[in-house]
Design an enzyme around this catalytic site. Structure first.
Site, PDB file in Angstrom:
ATOM      1  CD  GLU A 194       6.585   8.613   8.868  1.00  0.00           C
ATOM      2  OE1 GLU A 194       7.406   8.361   7.950  1.00  0.00           O
ATOM      3  OE2 GLU A 194       5.366   8.736   8.671  1.00  0.00           O
ATOM      4  CG  HIS A 249       0.552   4.009  11.596  1.00  0.00           C
ATOM      5  ND1 HIS A 249      -0.327   5.033  11.887  1.00  0.00           N
ATOM      6  CD2 HIS A 249       1.698   4.603  11.185  1.00  0.00           C
ATOM      7  CE1 HIS A 249       0.251   6.189  11.674  1.00  0.00           C
ATOM      8  NE2 HIS A 249       1.488   5.962  11.233  1.00  0.00           N
TER       9      HIS A 249
END
Length: 245
Positions: free
Chosen positions: A87, A9
């Site tokens: 994550e 990202h």
């Protein structure tokens, strides 16, 4: 030959503030939005297209993917979201400033928490307001499945379970795939694809929002990999710099 595109990202608000983020649902910064637009433009200029996309359930990865696909005129491409692409969970470190944490616990200890593959940071407690078991996006998780902290090995285990069950079959069927995810998620995939040693993955860094292309054979073994820029493939060992977009 099969091509897979991995993208971390764009810069998040907590990347900007140098905070441990983990599963905290932090949005992109203005710079992160620009990085995502740039990534989409790079992929479009280099002639890429996709049949299916995968991302986590965290908005920084989702929004990056949306922007990339929008820039490529591919907003129609099916998108699959899974917590298994989240994550790494940073436990009780989530939300803390990295420099301040190093001052408190020592730089060596924080380095071990961040870069070792099998050492977990201090865990959250279930009464901590950062514990998000009741968030509706995690309603399919059983209590024992929701992490209170993770090391890279823990992250790799769930990422590879999703890879083998969902992503790899799509690639073998000839689909062009993009994965928009997170630094440690992508480190886990790269470790697996390139068969990296524990020492090899410790020094592996994934830059924000720069397309990483893997060329794979029919058994999904890597032939080669490279980053992309507006000028095409980037020489091995080099990472392109972002431009204002």
């Amino acid at each position: 030959m099969i091509k897979l595109v991995l993208i971390r990202h764009g810069q998040s608000l907590w990347n900007l503030e140098n905070r441990f983020t983990g599963w905290t649902d932090v949005d992109l910064s203005e710079n992160g939005l620009s990085e995502a637009r740039e990534a989409g433009a790079i992929l479009k200029k280099n002639g890429y297209t996709f049949d299916v996309a995968y991302t986590s359930v965290l908005k920084r990865a989702i929004r990056t993917l949306w922007i990339v696909l929008h820039e490529m005129n591919l907003a129609w491409v099916p998108v699959h979201k899974s917590w298994k692409l989240n994550e790494r969970h940073y436990g009780a470190l989530q939300g803390l400033n990295k420099d301040e944490t190093a001052q408190k616990y020592g730089e060596e200890q924080v380095h071990i928490w961040r870069r070792s593959i099998d050492v977990r940071p201090p865990a959250l407690t279930e009464d901590d307001p950062r514990y998000e078991m009741n968030d509706p996006r995690y309603k399919t998780l059983k209590k024992g499945e929701f992490p209170l902290t993770e090391c890279l090995v823990d992250t790799e285990k769930r990422v590879l379970a999703y890879w083998h069950s969902e992503i790899a079959p799509k690639l073998k069927d000839g689909n062009k795939v993009i994965i928009s995810s997170h630094g440690n998620t992508i480190r886990s995939l790269v470790k697996y694809l390139d068969n990296l040693s524990s020492d090899g993955v410790v020094s592996l860094n994934i830059p924000t929002s720069i397309p990483l292309v893997y060329e794979l054979d029919e058994n999904l073994r890597p032939i080669r990999h490279y980053y992309l820029s507006m000028d095409g493939e980037v020489p091995e060992g080099e990472i392109p710099k972002h431009i204002t977009f």
